[in-house]
Design a protein around this motif. Structure first.
Motif, PDB file in Angstrom:
ATOM      1  N   LEU A 108       0.866  -1.221  -0.009  1.00  0.00           N
ATOM      2  CA  LEU A 108       0.002  -0.079  -0.230  1.00  0.00           C
ATOM      3  C   LEU A 108       1.003   1.371  -0.082  1.00  0.00           C
ATOM      4  O   LEU A 108       0.442   2.111  -0.845  1.00  0.00           O
ATOM      5  CB  LEU A 108      -0.873   0.010   1.457  1.00  0.00           C
ATOM      6  N   ALA A 112       0.991   4.351  -2.728  1.00  0.00           N
ATOM      7  CA  ALA A 112       0.939   5.876  -2.656  1.00  0.00           C
ATOM      8  C   ALA A 112       2.328   6.537  -3.064  1.00  0.00           C
ATOM      9  O   ALA A 112       1.935   7.900  -3.633  1.00  0.00           O
ATOM     10  CB  ALA A 112       0.474   5.996  -1.079  1.00  0.00           C
ATOM     11  N   ASP A 154      -8.460   3.581   2.765  1.00  0.00           N
ATOM     12  CA  ASP A 154      -9.271   2.516   2.336  1.00  0.00           C
ATOM     13  C   ASP A 154     -10.011   2.141   3.611  1.00  0.00           C
ATOM     14  O   ASP A 154     -11.181   1.672   3.229  1.00  0.00           O
ATOM     15  CB  ASP A 154      -8.158   1.445   1.997  1.00  0.00           C
ATOM     16  N   GLU A 181      -2.535  -0.071   7.287  1.00  0.00           N
ATOM     17  CA  GLU A 181      -2.814   1.023   6.766  1.00  0.00           C
ATOM     18  C   GLU A 181      -2.252   2.372   7.432  1.00  0.00           C
ATOM     19  O   GLU A 181      -1.618   3.150   7.170  1.00  0.00           O
ATOM     20  CB  GLU A 181      -4.231   1.373   6.310  1.00  0.00           C
ATOM     21  N   LEU A 204      -6.973   6.247  -1.127  1.00  0.00           N
ATOM     22  CA  LEU A 204      -6.320   4.781  -1.216  1.00  0.00           C
ATOM     23  C   LEU A 204      -7.346   3.705  -1.376  1.00  0.00           C
ATOM     24  O   LEU A 204      -8.664   4.142  -0.767  1.00  0.00           O
ATOM     25  CB  LEU A 204      -5.620   4.745  -0.003  1.00  0.00           C
ATOM     26  N   ARG A 247      -7.817  -0.981  -1.283  1.00  0.00           N
ATOM     27  CA  ARG A 247      -7.391  -2.319  -1.152  1.00  0.00           C
ATOM     28  C   ARG A 247      -8.357  -3.279  -1.548  1.00  0.00           C
ATOM     29  O   ARG A 247      -9.573  -3.281  -1.013  1.00  0.00           O
ATOM     30  CB  ARG A 247      -6.713  -2.565   0.003  1.00  0.00           C
ATOM     31  N   ASN A 260      -3.715  -3.164  -4.224  1.00  0.00           N
ATOM     32  CA  ASN A 260      -3.483  -1.806  -3.674  1.00  0.00           C
ATOM     33  C   ASN A 260      -3.625  -0.660  -4.692  1.00  0.00           C
ATOM     34  O   ASN A 260      -2.998  -0.973  -5.589  1.00  0.00           O
ATOM     35  CB  ASN A 260      -2.255  -1.770  -3.107  1.00  0.00           C
ATOM     36  N   ALA A 266      -3.882   3.483  -5.218  1.00  0.00           N
ATOM     37  CA  ALA A 266      -3.923   4.694  -5.023  1.00  0.00           C
ATOM     38  C   ALA A 266      -3.864   5.980  -5.983  1.00  0.00           C
ATOM     39  O   ALA A 266      -3.499   5.624  -7.137  1.00  0.00           O
ATOM     40  CB  ALA A 266      -2.456   4.924  -4.241  1.00  0.00           C
TER      41      ALA A 266
END
Length: 411
Positions: A278, A282, A302, A313, A392, A394, A400, A402
């Motif tokens: 994740l 980003a 998320d 996260e 974000l 998931r 994942n 972004a």
């Protein structure tokens, strides 16, 4: 986004959510803290362990769509078609605005036409194959929303469909942006899901992440000490993306904002020493946008509502922005997780937040574990200048995604 690339702007939005039909009605509900979560009543759910859902009430497809489309579409496709109509109207795109091959469609769907398929399979088992609708051949399919939107609106340019559960909606927007940058002036994109029939409900329960709470206000508590799963919902959003020059040339009435950056990653397999993906997603999205963490004014999380996933996260946010380094919010606690519709709705919410200079709060969550060290906006909207947001998402099995949005720049 590098200086050499033309901006990709959001010029139209159509949004259908459990707490609001239409962009402004939804936004008003979010700022007022009005929830669309309640006890599931599409069927008798009393014998199931999970009974809360974000349901859309007050929507009659017959009020919005031709009668010929109703027998051939699942409820999720009806939402998608109406949202697309609203988005195109918001963008002011009328016949002749573009040549048909200059208009594409990219959508995401995670559940397929669950309700339609359940009904037709029941006919198959109880009445035989002759009773099954001929439309079952495609009404169940994940790509049907792309196809139906394209046919209804004469959009003959590039078409795609993506499936990545909750992350899929951001993937659709990211792919649509890429399609515009490759030369298609306008793309209709987003995600919509609905699986609130008995078959779809059992499928969701089997994932093991649904909240079994019975209080609608305490059912979905991401980043909370008492988090015990999420509440699912239905709906989503369809957006119109255009190249900035093309939008300016036709005099687009609205510039909601800009899709500035996007990235997707995959988690390593279970047991791997490598970290979850994740944070990397980003970082890549920020790099794609030509921004740094200091440029981001708010993160739309998320917010899985599952303690282990919330912890991951929070760690990613803390590592990227520093402890309590950026305001974080999850207004999806008012709608439930909408699967492929969740990311696009969050993007729309982020664009509204930038427009009105206010961060909507995370409803319900009250006790954030101290070790998370995130600045979760709670209680009331937080006003302040905003120019860029990170969204974000998931999906189950390691997806994942972004996406970075910012205020629109004139070409």
């Amino acid at each position: 986004m590098t200086a050499q690339r033309e901006a990709v702007q959001v010029t139209g939005i159509g949004l259908i959510a459990p707490n609001g039909l239409g962009l402004e009605e939804y936004w008003k509900a979010v700022l007022e803290g009005r929830s669309g979560i309640g006890t599931l009543d599409r069927f008798d759910a009393a014998r199931y362990p999970a009974r809360l859902a974000g349901q859309i009430d007050g929507f009659d497809a017959a009020d919005h769509l031709p009668s010929r489309l109703l027998p051939q579409t699942d409820v999720s496709t009806r939402y998608a078609l109406v949202a697309a109509d609203w988005a195109l109207a918001d963008a002011g795109i009328e016949p002749g605005a573009y040549a048909d091959y200059d208009m594409g469609v990219v959508t995401s769907n995670a559940s397929g036409g669950f309700e339609f398929t359940h009904r037709e399979f029941h006919k198959l088992w109880s009445q035989g194959p002759g009773a099954v609708s001929v439309y079952e051949s495609y009404a169940w399919f994940y790509a049907v929303n792309t196809g139906q939107i394209s046919i209804r609106n004469g959009l003959r340019g590039p078409g795609s469909a993506l499936v990545a559960e909750q992350a899929g909606g951001l993937d659709a927007l990211g792919h649509a942006r890429r399609t515009v940058l490759r030369g298609t002036p306008m793309v209709v994109t987003g995600g919509v899901d609905s699986a609130l029939d008995p078959w779809g409900w059992v499928a969701q329960i089997s994932g093991g992440r649904l909240s079994t709470a019975t209080d609608p206000h305490r059912g979905y508590l991401p980043f909370d000490t008492h988090a015990r799963g999420y509440v699912p919902g239905e709906g989503g959003a369809i957006l119109v993306l255009e190249a900035a020059g093309a939008a300016a040339a036709r005099g687009a009435p609205h510039l909601h904002g800009e899709i500035a950056g996007y990235a997707t990653t995959f988690d390593p397999p279970p047991g791997s020493p490598r970290p979850p993906g994740l944070r990397r997603a980003a970082e890549l999205a920020l790099a794609d946008a030509g921004l740094t963490p200091d440029d981001i004014d708010v993160v739309f999380a998320d917010a899985a509502g599952v303690p282990d996933l919330d912890r991951v996260e929070a760690e990613a946010l803390r590592g990227l922005f520093g402890p309590c380094g950026v305001p974080v919010t999850a207004p999806k606690t008012l709608t439930g997780r909408l699967y492929s519709g969740g990311g696009p709705v969050d993007v729309c919410t982020a664009l509204l937040a930038l427009r009105d200079a206010v961060i909507p709060p995370t409803a319900g969550t009250t006790e954030v574990p101290e070790e998370y060290r995130i600045d979760l906006v709670r209680g009331a909207p937080r006003p302040g200048p905003l120019s860029a947001a990170l969204v974000l998402a998931r999906g189950r099995w390691g997806f994942n995604s972004a996406l970075v949005v910012r205020t629109a720049r004139t070409p």
